[in-house]
Design a protein around this motif. Structure first.
Motif, mmCIF file in Angstrom:
data_model
loop_
_atom_site.group_PDB
_atom_site.id
_atom_site.type_symbol
_atom_site.label_atom_id
_atom_site.label_comp_id
_atom_site.label_asym_id
_atom_site.label_seq_id
_atom_site.Cartn_x
_atom_site.Cartn_y
_atom_site.Cartn_z
ATOM 1 N N VAL A 18 1.078 -1.469 0.105
ATOM 2 C CA VAL A 18 -0.206 0.011 0.070
ATOM 3 C C VAL A 18 0.606 0.899 0.132
ATOM 4 C CG1 VAL A 18 -1.684 1.606 1.057
ATOM 5 C CG2 VAL A 18 -1.808 -0.604 0.871
ATOM 6 N N ILE A 19 2.353 1.281 1.086
ATOM 7 C CA ILE A 19 2.706 2.612 1.019
ATOM 8 C C ILE A 19 3.462 2.640 -0.360
ATOM 9 C CG2 ILE A 19 4.967 3.378 1.286
ATOM 10 C CD1 ILE A 19 2.716 3.637 3.334
ATOM 11 N N GLN A 20 3.192 1.795 -1.348
ATOM 12 C CA GLN A 20 4.394 1.806 -2.513
ATOM 13 C C GLN A 20 3.032 1.934 -3.311
ATOM 14 O OE1 GLN A 20 6.380 -2.460 -3.191
ATOM 15 N NE2 GLN A 20 7.207 -1.119 -4.539
ATOM 16 N N PHE A 21 2.276 1.959 -3.541
ATOM 17 C CA PHE A 21 1.141 2.362 -4.151
ATOM 18 C C PHE A 21 0.901 4.008 -4.117
ATOM 19 C CE2 PHE A 21 -2.199 0.181 -6.751
ATOM 20 C CZ PHE A 21 -0.723 -1.127 -7.071
ATOM 21 N N TYR A 22 0.851 4.810 -2.412
ATOM 22 C CA TYR A 22 1.371 5.712 -1.776
ATOM 23 C C TYR A 22 2.267 7.054 -2.815
ATOM 24 C CZ TYR A 22 -3.634 5.423 0.474
ATOM 25 O OH TYR A 22 -4.955 5.786 0.832
ATOM 26 N N LYS A 23 3.773 5.973 -2.621
ATOM 27 C CA LYS A 23 4.710 6.487 -2.778
ATOM 28 C C LYS A 23 4.862 7.163 -4.563
ATOM 29 C CE LYS A 23 7.992 5.207 -0.036
ATOM 30 N NZ LYS A 23 9.570 4.849 0.548
ATOM 31 N N GLU A 24 3.974 6.190 -5.245
ATOM 32 C CA GLU A 24 3.883 6.686 -6.643
ATOM 33 C C GLU A 24 2.612 7.274 -7.082
ATOM 34 O OE1 GLU A 24 5.913 5.405 -9.202
ATOM 35 O OE2 GLU A 24 6.857 4.711 -8.006
ATOM 36 N N LYS A 25 1.781 8.072 -6.200
ATOM 37 C CA LYS A 25 0.609 8.432 -6.414
ATOM 38 C C LYS A 25 -0.365 7.784 -7.229
ATOM 39 C CE LYS A 25 3.494 12.499 -5.325
ATOM 40 N NZ LYS A 25 4.648 12.478 -4.807
ATOM 41 N N THR A 26 -0.279 6.743 -7.338
ATOM 42 C CA THR A 26 -1.268 6.112 -7.491
ATOM 43 C C THR A 26 -2.741 4.853 -6.784
ATOM 44 O OG1 THR A 26 -1.934 4.498 -9.816
ATOM 45 C CG2 THR A 26 -0.387 3.462 -7.930
ATOM 46 N N THR A 27 -3.569 4.451 -7.065
ATOM 47 C CA THR A 27 -4.441 4.471 -6.231
ATOM 48 C C THR A 27 -4.913 2.992 -5.854
ATOM 49 O OG1 THR A 27 -7.302 3.601 -6.997
ATOM 50 C CG2 THR A 27 -6.515 3.272 -8.499
ATOM 51 N N VAL A 28 -4.971 3.326 -4.569
ATOM 52 C CA VAL A 28 -5.053 1.027 -4.156
ATOM 53 C C VAL A 28 -6.627 1.205 -4.027
ATOM 54 C CG1 VAL A 28 -3.024 2.480 -2.781
ATOM 55 C CG2 VAL A 28 -5.296 2.804 -2.119
ATOM 56 N N ASP A 29 -7.451 1.939 -4.563
ATOM 57 C CA ASP A 29 -9.251 1.201 -4.937
ATOM 58 C C ASP A 29 -8.612 -0.216 -5.815
ATOM 59 O OD1 ASP A 29 -11.027 0.782 -4.180
ATOM 60 O OD2 ASP A 29 -12.122 2.713 -5.090
ATOM 61 N N PRO A 30 -9.527 -0.672 -5.406
ATOM 62 C CA PRO A 30 -9.473 -2.287 -5.962
ATOM 63 C C PRO A 30 -11.175 -2.526 -7.010
ATOM 64 C CG PRO A 30 -9.892 -2.813 -4.280
ATOM 65 C CD PRO A 30 -9.524 -1.092 -4.141
ATOM 66 N N MET A 31 -11.479 -1.213 -6.573
ATOM 67 C CA MET A 31 -12.564 -1.218 -7.687
ATOM 68 C C MET A 31 -13.039 -0.615 -8.482
ATOM 69 S SD MET A 31 -14.566 -3.831 -5.668
ATOM 70 C CE MET A 31 -16.182 -4.273 -6.627
ATOM 71 N N LYS A 32 -11.752 0.219 -8.901
ATOM 72 C CA LYS A 32 -11.618 1.641 -9.372
ATOM 73 C C LYS A 32 -10.307 1.093 -9.946
ATOM 74 C CE LYS A 32 -15.057 4.052 -6.939
ATOM 75 N NZ LYS A 32 -15.163 5.605 -6.447
#
Length: 150
Positions: free
Chosen positions: A54-68
């Motif tokens: 999850v931290i890696q997704f936030y660092k890359e500024k991308t969505t962690v929402d698995p429904m979208k």
């Protein structure tokens, strides 16, 4: 194919099925030396992998929402994502395996396999299709280098 349920809900549903299975079936129970240590190891591994992913997704500024997954802005291929295309789902799998060990019923392994099948069919395959359409060759090359789960 549309995404049906959030992965966290799927995780809880499979955990409830595993609990029900362990309580209802009068056979299939097991216990082995150091089982508790393995349970704690899997729980810790699950939490570490899930948190780092999850931290890696936030660092890359991308969505962690698995429904979208169509809202993805960057293809994350570093860190944990060099080894697994789906470390968040892998963390869920390790959590279920640890829970299954805690329950101590061998039939829960069938439900764990069902979880993997469900996640592949209704979550991962649709996500991969969207990512393929969004990132094209870059995603295809990434898929050729990194396995889906392990």
């Amino acid at each position: 194919m549309k995404l049906k349920l959030p992965p966290a809900v799927v995780l809880v549903l499979f955990a409830l099925l595993m609990f029900f299975c362990a309580k209802v079936l009068p056979f299939g129970y097991f216990n082995f030396l150091r089982q508790t240590y393995l349970i704690y190891f899997l729980l810790g591994l699950s939490l570490c992998i899930g948190f780092l992913a999850v931290i890696q997704f936030y660092k890359e500024k991308t969505t962690v929402d698995p429904m979208k997954p169509d809202k993805v802005s960057n293809l994350v291929t570093n860190g944990l994502y060099k080894y697994s295309r789906n470390p968040m789902y892998l963390a869920m799998l390790f959590l279920l395996v640890g829970f299954g060990l805690w329950l101590g019923n061998a039939f829960n392994s069938l439900l764990i396999a069902g979880f993997v099948h469900y996640m592949n069919k209704f979550q991962i395959f649709p996500e991969e299709e969207i990512l393929q359409n969004h990132f094209g060759k870059a995603y295809k090359m990434y898929c050729s280098k990194v396995r889906r789960w392990f």
